[in-house]
Design a protein around this motif. Structure first.
Motif, PDB file in Angstrom:
ATOM      1  N   UNK A 140     124.891   9.664  46.993  1.00 18.06           N
ATOM      2  CA  UNK A 140     123.663   8.953  46.677  1.00 18.06           C
ATOM      3  C   UNK A 140     122.675   9.856  45.959  1.00 18.06           C
ATOM      4  N   UNK A 141     122.560  11.099  46.420  1.00 14.60           N
ATOM      5  CA  UNK A 141     121.663  12.028  45.730  1.00 14.60           C
ATOM      6  C   UNK A 141     122.224  12.420  44.361  1.00 14.60           C
ATOM      7  N   UNK A 142     123.541  12.508  44.248  1.00 11.39           N
ATOM      8  CA  UNK A 142     124.124  12.777  42.928  1.00 11.39           C
ATOM      9  C   UNK A 142     123.808  11.640  41.969  1.00 11.39           C
ATOM     10  N   UNK A 143     123.899  10.390  42.467  1.00 12.80           N
ATOM     11  CA  UNK A 143     123.567   9.233  41.633  1.00 12.80           C
ATOM     12  C   UNK A 143     122.086   9.224  41.271  1.00 12.80           C
ATOM     13  N   UNK A 144     121.232   9.668  42.196  1.00 12.57           N
ATOM     14  CA  UNK A 144     119.799   9.762  41.889  1.00 12.57           C
ATOM     15  C   UNK A 144     119.564  10.732  40.741  1.00 12.57           C
ATOM     16  N   UNK A 145     120.347  11.809  40.710  1.00 15.73           N
ATOM     17  CA  UNK A 145     120.226  12.767  39.621  1.00 15.73           C
ATOM     18  C   UNK A 145     120.689  12.216  38.291  1.00 15.73           C
ATOM     19  N   UNK A 146     121.555  11.201  38.315  1.00 20.24           N
ATOM     20  CA  UNK A 146     122.051  10.604  37.068  1.00 20.24           C
ATOM     21  C   UNK A 146     121.259   9.374  36.645  1.00 20.24           C
ATOM     22  N   UNK A 147     120.363   8.891  37.520  1.00 20.03           N
ATOM     23  CA  UNK A 147     119.662   7.644  37.237  1.00 20.03           C
ATOM     24  C   UNK A 147     118.642   7.839  36.127  1.00 20.03           C
ATOM     25  N   UNK A 148     118.611   6.892  35.216  1.00 22.94           N
ATOM     26  CA  UNK A 148     117.637   6.937  34.134  1.00 22.94           C
ATOM     27  C   UNK A 148     116.562   5.890  34.265  1.00 22.94           C
ATOM     28  N   UNK A 149     116.667   5.043  35.311  1.00 18.85           N
ATOM     29  CA  UNK A 149     115.694   3.975  35.518  1.00 18.85           C
ATOM     30  C   UNK A 149     115.220   3.991  36.960  1.00 18.85           C
ATOM     31  N   UNK A 150     114.094   3.353  37.194  1.00 16.59           N
ATOM     32  CA  UNK A 150     113.574   3.262  38.556  1.00 16.59           C
ATOM     33  C   UNK A 150     114.513   2.458  39.443  1.00 16.59           C
ATOM     34  N   UNK A 151     115.108   1.397  38.889  1.00 16.11           N
ATOM     35  CA  UNK A 151     116.042   0.596  39.679  1.00 16.11           C
ATOM     36  C   UNK A 151     117.236   1.443  40.125  1.00 16.11           C
ATOM     37  N   UNK A 152     117.779   2.232  39.197  1.00 12.99           N
ATOM     38  CA  UNK A 152     118.896   3.098  39.551  1.00 12.99           C
ATOM     39  C   UNK A 152     118.520   4.099  40.625  1.00 12.99           C
ATOM     40  N   UNK A 153     117.320   4.646  40.556  1.00 15.88           N
ATOM     41  CA  UNK A 153     116.861   5.595  41.573  1.00 15.88           C
ATOM     42  C   UNK A 153     116.745   4.903  42.926  1.00 15.88           C
ATOM     43  N   UNK A 154     116.242   3.682  42.940  1.00 15.25           N
ATOM     44  CA  UNK A 154     116.118   2.930  44.196  1.00 15.25           C
ATOM     45  C   UNK A 154     117.487   2.680  44.836  1.00 15.25           C
ATOM     46  N   UNK A 155     118.441   2.255  44.018  1.00 21.21           N
ATOM     47  CA  UNK A 155     119.791   1.997  44.536  1.00 21.21           C
ATOM     48  C   UNK A 155     120.395   3.283  45.088  1.00 21.21           C
ATOM     49  N   UNK A 156     120.224   4.387  44.364  1.00 21.41           N
ATOM     50  CA  UNK A 156     120.797   5.663  44.794  1.00 21.41           C
ATOM     51  C   UNK A 156     120.207   6.113  46.126  1.00 21.41           C
ATOM     52  N   UNK A 157     118.902   5.974  46.295  1.00 30.78           N
ATOM     53  CA  UNK A 157     118.278   6.391  47.553  1.00 30.78           C
ATOM     54  C   UNK A 157     118.701   5.487  48.705  1.00 30.78           C
ATOM     55  N   UNK A 158     118.867   4.188  48.439  1.00 31.28           N
ATOM     56  CA  UNK A 158     119.346   3.287  49.490  1.00 31.28           C
ATOM     57  C   UNK A 158     120.765   3.658  49.913  1.00 31.28           C
ATOM     58  N   UNK A 159     121.617   4.026  48.955  1.00 29.42           N
ATOM     59  CA  UNK A 159     122.978   4.455  49.280  1.00 29.42           C
ATOM     60  C   UNK A 159     122.961   5.729  50.120  1.00 29.42           C
TER      61      UNK A 159
END
Length: 409
Positions: A105-124
């Motif tokens: 989830x934190x790896x995905x947060x590092x790859x997120x380019x949008x706020x929505x992607x960051x939200x999903x990554x933190x929820x994961x």
């Protein structure tokens, strides 16, 4: 409603088995401590990242609160499902997979380019962290049986080490590299911990054998005892989070400088870490009720002293106040398995942690509304009153604890 049937404290293994089990028991404890440090560090690492995300994504304070809430909310609401999943997959596999998911989830947060992607990554990542509290604490409880109170205090203390180490580490890392790279490095640490858990966490079969079924009357007493313990945990968390909400305003009114504000919080947290470590062992010697009486009474008295004292003496009491604030939790966590049979240990811990985490999220809001009405000082006095409100619950809990003298009919 989940029903928790009681059992006497699990007996220890036989003398012949004690020596052979000591090594695996220690391995359970240290791996549980490592998992606790990592996941609690992941949880609090968000605080260090919020200013970076605010600048990168152009967020207001409400949006930042949502980011923190997504992680904490996923972690709190999925603890009971995590316990059920562990019954199907096993503790080791579920804890390892949860740790891996938190890291990814934190790896995905590092790859997120949008706020929505960051939200999903933190929820994961929060969903992955939901496995840690019920399963790791349950594993320690199963491994040590009736001797689990002291090891559970060490496990509890390890979480504070992670809360200190990982946010500090990410704060340093984002000054020397992009924040995305820093998150990938932290994700790699989580993947490593997940692999170690998958390879080396001993099987729960090492736990002491289950006890005979208790009587119906004892079952009802233990269930009532668990819910009293649950209520004490919720109120204790509310006191801690409520006080921390108003502490900076109290100190600011006393004339503290901004650099000293960080030192003041460090004093509280250092005292809190010591309290978690010491009070678990103290509870094994003074008893649950005596220790909770001391910590909650001391908390109320020190809160009043904090309000009344000038700045220098107020700073001097902060480490002791931190010890009292956090010490109760180790005693309470160590009591959960005493009111729960072995087969329900993880479920009981999941319920207990869900309640305390929810209290930690909601109580600052409640005290904040109260503070808007009666002021920061009045709301802080209300936290002291909440600590004293725990005392009658402890009185009601005493006869329901294992080993308590039975009342005559």
């Amino acid at each position: 409603m989940t029903r928790l049937s009681p059992a006497a404290p699990p007996s220890t293994v036989t003398d012949e088995a004690t020596g052979s089990a000591a090594g695996p028991r220690r391995r359970v404890l240290w791996l549980a401590c490592g998992a606790h440090a990592l996941h609690d560090g992941y949880t609090d690492m968000i605080y260090a990242l919020l200013p970076v995300w605010q600048a990168d994504f152009g967020l207001n304070f409400g949006a930042l609160a949502v980011l923190r809430g997504l992680y904490a909310g996923a972690m709190a609401t999925l603890q009971l499902p995590a316990g059920r999943l562990a019954r199907a997959l096993g503790t080791r596999a579920t804890l390892a997979l949860g740790t891996l998911l938190a890291a990814l989830g934190y790896a995905a947060a590092g790859m997120s380019g949008t706020l929505f992607g960051l939200c999903v990554a933190l929820a994961l990542s929060g969903a992955g962290s939901s496995t840690q509290h019920p399963l790791a604490s349950g594993a320690v409880s199963r491994a040590y049986g009736s001797d689990a109170r002291g090891p559970l205090s060490i496990y509890n203390f390890a979480g504070d080490l992670g809360k200190s180490a990982l946010p500090a580490a990410i704060s340093v890392m984002i000054t020397i590299m992009p924040w995305r790279h820093a998150l990938w490095a932290m994700s790699g640490l989580g993947v490593l911990v997940a692999a170690v858990i998958a390879l080396f966490l001993p099987s729960p079969a090492l736990a002491p054998r289950a006890q005979p079924r208790a009587s119906h009357r004892a079952a009802g007493s233990a269930r009532a005892g668990f819910w009293l313990l649950f209520a004490i945990g919720v109120l204790d968390t509310a006191v801690r989070m409520g006080l921390l909400t108003f502490l900076p305003f109290l100190l600011k009114a006393k004339g503290i400088s901004q650099p000293m504000m960080g030192t003041a919080f460090a004093l509280v947290f250092m005292g809190g870490a010591a309290g978690k470590f010491l009070c678990g062992w103290l509870g094994a010697r003074l008893g649950v009720c005596g220790t909770v009486f001391a910590t909650e009474g001391g908390t109320a008295a020190l809160i009043v002293a904090l309000i009344a004292l000038p700045l220098a003496p107020a700073l001097a009491v902060l480490p002791v106040l931190g010890m009292m604030l956090n010490g109760t939790s180790s005693v309470l966590y160590g009591t959960v398995p005493e009111l729960t049979p072995l087969e329900n240990t993880e479920r009981a811990f999941a319920l207990f942690y869900t309640g305390t985490i929810a209290s930690g999220a909601l109580s600052p809001v409640a005290y904040g509304v109260l503070g808007d009405r009666i002021g920061a000082q009045g709301a802080t006095i209300a936290t002291a009153a909440t600590a004293l409100a725990i005392v009658p619950l402890v009185v009601a809990l005493r006869p329901r604890l294992p080993g308590a003298p039975k009342r005559r009919s």
